[in-house]
Design a protein around this motif. Structure first.
Motif, PDB file in Angstrom:
ATOM      1  N   LEU A  19      53.490  45.661  54.088  1.00 17.18           N
ATOM      2  CA  LEU A  19      52.763  45.785  52.823  1.00 17.18           C
ATOM      3  C   LEU A  19      53.644  45.450  51.622  1.00 17.18           C
ATOM      4  CD1 LEU A  19      50.727  49.025  53.600  1.00 17.18           C
ATOM      5  CD2 LEU A  19      49.776  46.753  53.201  1.00 17.18           C
ATOM      6  N   LEU A  20      54.896  45.906  51.651  1.00 18.09           N
ATOM      7  CA  LEU A  20      55.803  45.611  50.536  1.00 18.09           C
ATOM      8  C   LEU A  20      56.098  44.122  50.436  1.00 18.09           C
ATOM      9  CD1 LEU A  20      58.472  48.469  50.469  1.00 18.09           C
ATOM     10  CD2 LEU A  20      56.802  47.893  48.698  1.00 18.09           C
ATOM     11  N   VAL A  21      56.430  43.507  51.567  1.00 18.02           N
ATOM     12  CA  VAL A  21      56.726  42.070  51.557  1.00 18.02           C
ATOM     13  C   VAL A  21      55.510  41.283  51.086  1.00 18.02           C
ATOM     14  CG1 VAL A  21      57.230  40.085  53.025  1.00 18.02           C
ATOM     15  CG2 VAL A  21      58.537  42.189  53.299  1.00 18.02           C
ATOM     16  N   SER A  22      54.348  41.633  51.621  1.00 22.37           N
ATOM     17  CA  SER A  22      53.131  40.938  51.252  1.00 22.37           C
ATOM     18  C   SER A  22      52.806  41.138  49.772  1.00 22.37           C
ATOM     19  CB  SER A  22      51.966  41.431  52.117  1.00 22.37           C
ATOM     20  OG  SER A  22      50.758  40.806  51.751  1.00 22.37           O
ATOM     21  N   GLY A  23      52.875  42.375  49.306  1.00 22.76           N
ATOM     22  CA  GLY A  23      52.542  42.659  47.914  1.00 22.76           C
ATOM     23  C   GLY A  23      53.480  41.984  46.935  1.00 22.76           C
ATOM     24  N   VAL A  24      54.782  42.064  47.198  1.00 26.30           N
ATOM     25  CA  VAL A  24      55.759  41.445  46.295  1.00 26.30           C
ATOM     26  C   VAL A  24      55.611  39.923  46.293  1.00 26.30           C
ATOM     27  CG1 VAL A  24      58.219  41.070  45.892  1.00 26.30           C
ATOM     28  CG2 VAL A  24      57.388  43.355  46.453  1.00 26.30           C
ATOM     29  N   ALA A  25      55.382  39.344  47.487  1.00 26.68           N
ATOM     30  CA  ALA A  25      55.194  37.892  47.555  1.00 26.68           C
ATOM     31  C   ALA A  25      53.960  37.462  46.777  1.00 26.68           C
ATOM     32  CB  ALA A  25      55.077  37.450  49.013  1.00 26.68           C
ATOM     33  N   LYS A  26      52.904  38.244  46.857  1.00 26.23           N
ATOM     34  CA  LYS A  26      51.690  37.924  46.089  1.00 26.23           C
ATOM     35  C   LYS A  26      51.941  38.044  44.587  1.00 26.23           C
ATOM     36  CE  LYS A  26      48.110  39.154  49.502  1.00 26.23           C
ATOM     37  NZ  LYS A  26      48.929  39.362  50.697  1.00 26.23           N
ATOM     38  N   LEU A  27      52.732  39.041  44.190  1.00 22.30           N
ATOM     39  CA  LEU A  27      53.053  39.187  42.773  1.00 22.30           C
ATOM     40  C   LEU A  27      53.858  37.991  42.263  1.00 22.30           C
ATOM     41  CD1 LEU A  27      54.008  42.970  42.580  1.00 22.30           C
ATOM     42  CD2 LEU A  27      52.082  41.865  41.431  1.00 22.30           C
ATOM     43  N   ARG A  28      54.723  37.466  43.098  1.00 21.30           N
ATOM     44  CA  ARG A  28      55.559  36.336  42.698  1.00 21.30           C
ATOM     45  C   ARG A  28      54.764  35.038  42.617  1.00 21.30           C
ATOM     46  NH1 ARG A  28      60.748  36.019  46.392  1.00 21.30           N
ATOM     47  NH2 ARG A  28      61.080  34.247  44.985  1.00 21.30           N
ATOM     48  N   ASP A  29      53.674  34.941  43.381  1.00 24.33           N
ATOM     49  CA  ASP A  29      52.887  33.710  43.396  1.00 24.33           C
ATOM     50  C   ASP A  29      51.402  34.047  43.394  1.00 24.33           C
ATOM     51  OD1 ASP A  29      51.954  31.172  43.576  1.00 24.33           O
ATOM     52  OD2 ASP A  29      52.956  30.651  45.454  1.00 24.33           O
ATOM     53  N   PRO A  30      50.876  34.533  42.258  1.00 22.39           N
ATOM     54  CA  PRO A  30      49.461  34.920  42.204  1.00 22.39           C
ATOM     55  C   PRO A  30      48.518  33.760  42.468  1.00 22.39           C
ATOM     56  CG  PRO A  30      50.441  34.909  40.001  1.00 22.39           C
ATOM     57  CD  PRO A  30      51.565  34.757  40.974  1.00 22.39           C
ATOM     58  N   ARG A  31      48.942  32.553  42.147  1.00 17.39           N
ATOM     59  CA  ARG A  31      48.075  31.397  42.395  1.00 17.39           C
ATOM     60  C   ARG A  31      47.816  31.215  43.885  1.00 17.39           C
ATOM     61  NH1 ARG A  31      49.902  25.419  40.579  1.00 17.39           N
ATOM     62  NH2 ARG A  31      51.201  25.668  42.430  1.00 17.39           N
ATOM     63  N   ALA A  32      48.847  31.456  44.712  1.00 14.33           N
ATOM     64  CA  ALA A  32      48.671  31.317  46.156  1.00 14.33           C
ATOM     65  C   ALA A  32      47.670  32.335  46.688  1.00 14.33           C
ATOM     66  CB  ALA A  32      50.018  31.476  46.858  1.00 14.33           C
ATOM     67  N   THR A  33      47.692  33.545  46.122  1.00 14.96           N
ATOM     68  CA  THR A  33      46.743  34.566  46.546  1.00 14.96           C
ATOM     69  C   THR A  33      45.322  34.161  46.166  1.00 14.96           C
ATOM     70  OG1 THR A  33      48.446  36.230  46.193  1.00 14.96           O
ATOM     71  CG2 THR A  33      46.192  37.020  46.418  1.00 14.96           C
ATOM     72  N   ARG A  34      45.164  33.633  44.958  1.00 13.06           N
ATOM     73  CA  ARG A  34      43.837  33.158  44.528  1.00 13.06           C
ATOM     74  C   ARG A  34      43.366  32.022  45.426  1.00 13.06           C
ATOM     75  NH1 ARG A  34      39.628  31.870  43.874  1.00 13.06           N
ATOM     76  NH2 ARG A  34      38.257  31.841  42.054  1.00 13.06           N
ATOM     77  N   ASP A  35      44.283  31.150  45.825  1.00 10.80           N
ATOM     78  CA  ASP A  35      43.934  30.053  46.725  1.00 10.80           C
ATOM     79  C   ASP A  35      43.488  30.581  48.085  1.00 10.80           C
ATOM     80  OD1 ASP A  35      44.587  28.261  44.756  1.00 10.80           O
ATOM     81  OD2 ASP A  35      46.568  27.782  45.570  1.00 10.80           O
ATOM     82  N   ALA A  36      44.130  31.665  48.544  1.00  6.85           N
ATOM     83  CA  ALA A  36      43.760  32.236  49.836  1.00  6.85           C
ATOM     84  C   ALA A  36      42.328  32.756  49.815  1.00  6.85           C
ATOM     85  CB  ALA A  36      44.727  33.363  50.208  1.00  6.85           C
ATOM     86  N   PHE A  37      41.911  33.344  48.700  1.00  6.48           N
ATOM     87  CA  PHE A  37      40.523  33.792  48.571  1.00  6.48           C
ATOM     88  C   PHE A  37      39.563  32.621  48.751  1.00  6.48           C
ATOM     89  CE2 PHE A  37      42.144  37.757  47.348  1.00  6.48           C
ATOM     90  CZ  PHE A  37      41.113  38.659  47.140  1.00  6.48           C
ATOM     91  N   ALA A  38      39.910  31.476  48.149  1.00  2.00           N
ATOM     92  CA  ALA A  38      39.041  30.301  48.267  1.00  2.00           C
ATOM     93  C   ALA A  38      39.083  29.726  49.675  1.00  2.00           C
ATOM     94  CB  ALA A  38      39.461  29.245  47.251  1.00  2.00           C
ATOM     95  N   ALA A  39      40.286  29.603  50.249  1.00  2.43           N
ATOM     96  CA  ALA A  39      40.416  29.005  51.574  1.00  2.43           C
ATOM     97  C   ALA A  39      39.714  29.830  52.643  1.00  2.43           C
ATOM     98  CB  ALA A  39      41.893  28.843  51.928  1.00  2.43           C
ATOM     99  N   LEU A  40      39.793  31.155  52.534  1.00  3.54           N
ATOM    100  CA  LEU A  40      39.165  32.039  53.521  1.00  3.54           C
ATOM    101  C   LEU A  40      37.698  32.307  53.204  1.00  3.54           C
ATOM    102  CD1 LEU A  40      42.060  34.625  53.990  1.00  3.54           C
ATOM    103  CD2 LEU A  40      41.337  32.858  55.610  1.00  3.54           C
ATOM    104  N   ARG A  41      37.213  31.752  52.103  1.00  2.00           N
ATOM    105  CA  ARG A  41      35.803  31.894  51.703  1.00  2.00           C
ATOM    106  C   ARG A  41      35.410  33.374  51.624  1.00  2.00           C
ATOM    107  NH1 ARG A  41      33.071  27.291  55.676  1.00  2.00           N
ATOM    108  NH2 ARG A  41      34.642  25.674  55.300  1.00  2.00           N
ATOM    109  N   VAL A  42      36.224  34.117  50.901  1.00  8.65           N
ATOM    110  CA  VAL A  42      35.925  35.528  50.700  1.00  8.65           C
ATOM    111  C   VAL A  42      34.558  35.632  50.019  1.00  8.65           C
ATOM    112  CG1 VAL A  42      36.647  37.644  49.531  1.00  8.65           C
ATOM    113  CG2 VAL A  42      38.363  36.119  50.554  1.00  8.65           C
ATOM    114  N   PRO A  43      33.661  36.460  50.531  1.00  9.30           N
ATOM    115  CA  PRO A  43      32.309  36.556  49.962  1.00  9.30           C
ATOM    116  C   PRO A  43      32.341  36.807  48.457  1.00  9.30           C
ATOM    117  CG  PRO A  43      32.431  37.779  52.017  1.00  9.30           C
ATOM    118  CD  PRO A  43      33.833  37.338  51.703  1.00  9.30           C
TER     119      PRO A  43
END
Length: 331
Positions: A19-43
Motif C-alpha cells: 500500500l505504501l509503495v503503491s500510494g507513494v508512486a501514485k502521488l509521484r505520478d498522478p497522471r499515470a493513475t488517471r490513465d489507469a482509470f481510463a485504461a481499466l474502464r472504471v465505471p
C-alpha cells in the motif's frame, strides 16, 4: 492468527509495504493513475478526476492505520483494505476480457505494464492476505499487540523474513532499461538495420497492405495506439503536427487494434488511421501501446521500436532532427 505473532506481522507488513509503495508512486505520478482509470474502464459511477488523486492518499492512510490501529479499530481498516483489493481484482479480471491489450499503471510510475494473468494472480494473492488480516483483527489482534508478544526468537525470525524479502526485491528488480532501441538522435545514423518483418494493415480507405508494401514508396512512422489509453490519447493528439513536420520524407500512420477504434479516433486526421488484424503489428514488434517504429523506404527498419509516451515523443524528435540535418536533393 493472534497466537502466531510473527506470521501475523509478516502478512500485515506485506500489505503495508504494498500500500505504501503503491500510494507513494501514485502521488509521484498522478497522471499515470488517471490513465489507469481510463485504461481499466472504471465505471463512470466512480468519478476519475476525484477518485484518482484520492486513491493514493487512501492507500497511504490505510498502510499507516494497519500499523497503528488497536484491535477494535483494525477491523474496519482491514475490511476496507479487503474491499479495495477485491475491487482491484475485479477490474483486472474484467480487463483480461477486453479485445485489446490493457496497459495499467497499477503502481503509478513504477508499475506500468500490460495486464495479464500474472497481474490477476498478484491481486488474488493480495486479496487473500487482506482476508487474513481481517481474520487477525476479528480475533482481537493488532500490530502493537503482536509486537508486544514477540520474544527473542520471534524477533530473529521476523528479521530473517524481512531480510529475505528485501533480498528478493533487490534481486528481482533489475536496473531500469530504456525501452527505446535508438535512444539518441546520433544513434539513428548507426542503427543496425533489419529487414521489415511481415505485418498486415488495413488503411483508412479499406485497402489492405503489408508493412513492406506500405513503406515501398515512402518511409513510414508507425505509431501503435489503443483507445481509452491516456498516454495513447496524448500521443495521438500530436500526430497531425508530427505528420506535417515529417512530410514529405516520412508518412505517419496511427495503428489501432480494430476498425471501430480506428474510425472513432478523433485526435488526428482520419486518413492517418489504420488497424491491424489480430494485433499482428504490435506482436511482431513485441510492443505495448503507445509505441513507434520507423520503416525505411528501402525495405529495412530505420529506427525503433520504442514504447512509452515519452520515448515515442523523443524518438520522433530524433527522427525530425536527422531529417533537418540531411541536405535537400537540390543541394
Amino acid at each position: 492468527m493472534s497466537q502466531a505473532p510473527v506470521a501475523a506481522l509478516v502478512v500485515v507488513l506485506t500489505l503495508v509495504a504494498v500500500l505504501l509503495v503503491s500510494g507513494v508512486a501514485k502521488l509521484r505520478d498522478p497522471r499515470a493513475t488517471r490513465d489507469a482509470f481510463a485504461a481499466l474502464r472504471v465505471p463512470p459511477i466512480v468519478p476519475a478526476d476525484v477518485a484518482a488523486p484520492a486513491l493514493s492518499w487512501l492507500e497511504v492512510a490505510l498502510a499507516v492505520l494497519l500499523l497503528v490501529a488497536p484491535a477494535t479499530g483494525l477491523v474496519p481498516v482491514a475490511a476496507l483494505v479487503l474491499l479495495l483489493m477485491l475491487a482491484y481484482t475485479a477490474l483486472i479480471g474484467r480487463a483480461l476480457g477486453f479485445d485489446e491489450p490493457v496497459t495499467c499503471s497499477c503502481f503509478g510510475s513504477i508499475g506500468r505494464h500490460d495486464v495479464d494473468r500474472t497481474t490477476l494472480a498478484r491481486n488474488v494473492l493480495l486479496t487473500a492476505l487482506s482476508a487474513i488480516v481481517l481474520w487477525f483483527a476479528a480475533d482481537g489482534g493488532s500490530v502493537p499487540s503482536a509486537v508486544g508478544a514477540l520474544d527473542g526468537g520471534d524477533w530473529a525470525a521476523l528479521a530473517a523474513t524481512l531480510a529475505a524479502a528485501a533480498v528478493a526485491v533487490l534481486v528481482l528488480s533489475g536496473p531500469a532499461t530504456d525501452a527505446s532501441l535508438v535512444p539518441a538522435e546520433e544513434d539513428l545514423l548507426d542503427y543496425e538495420r533489419q529487414a521489415i518483418p511481415y505485418g498486415a494493415l488495413t488503411l483508412h480507405d479499406g485497402r489492405s497492405t503489408s508493412l513492406a508494401q506500405l513503406a515501398a514508396a515512402q518511409a513510414r512512422l508507425l505509431v501503435v495506439l489503443n483507445p481509452g489509453c491516456g498516454p495513447c490519447v496524448r500521443t495521438a493528439e500530436k500526430l497531425d503536427d508530427w505528420a506535417a513536420l515529417l512530410a514529405p520524407a516520412v508518412g505517419a500512420v496511427a495503428i489501432y487494434p480494430d476498425e471501430a477504434s480506428a474510425r472513432a479516433a478523433g485526435e488526428h486526421a482520419p486518413d492517418l488511421a489504420a488497424w491491424e488484424p489480430e494485433l499482428n503489428v504490435r506482436r511482431v514488434f513485441s510492443v505495448a501501446a503507445p509505441a513507434a517504429v520507423l520503416l525505411g523506404a528501402d525495405g529495412y527498419l530505420a529506427g525503433g521500436p520504442v514504447a512509452g509516451e515519452d520515448d515515442v515523443a523523443a524518438f520522433v524528435e530524433d527522427v525530425l532532427g536527422v531529417l533537418t540535418e540531411q541536405p535537400s536533393p537540390a543541394e
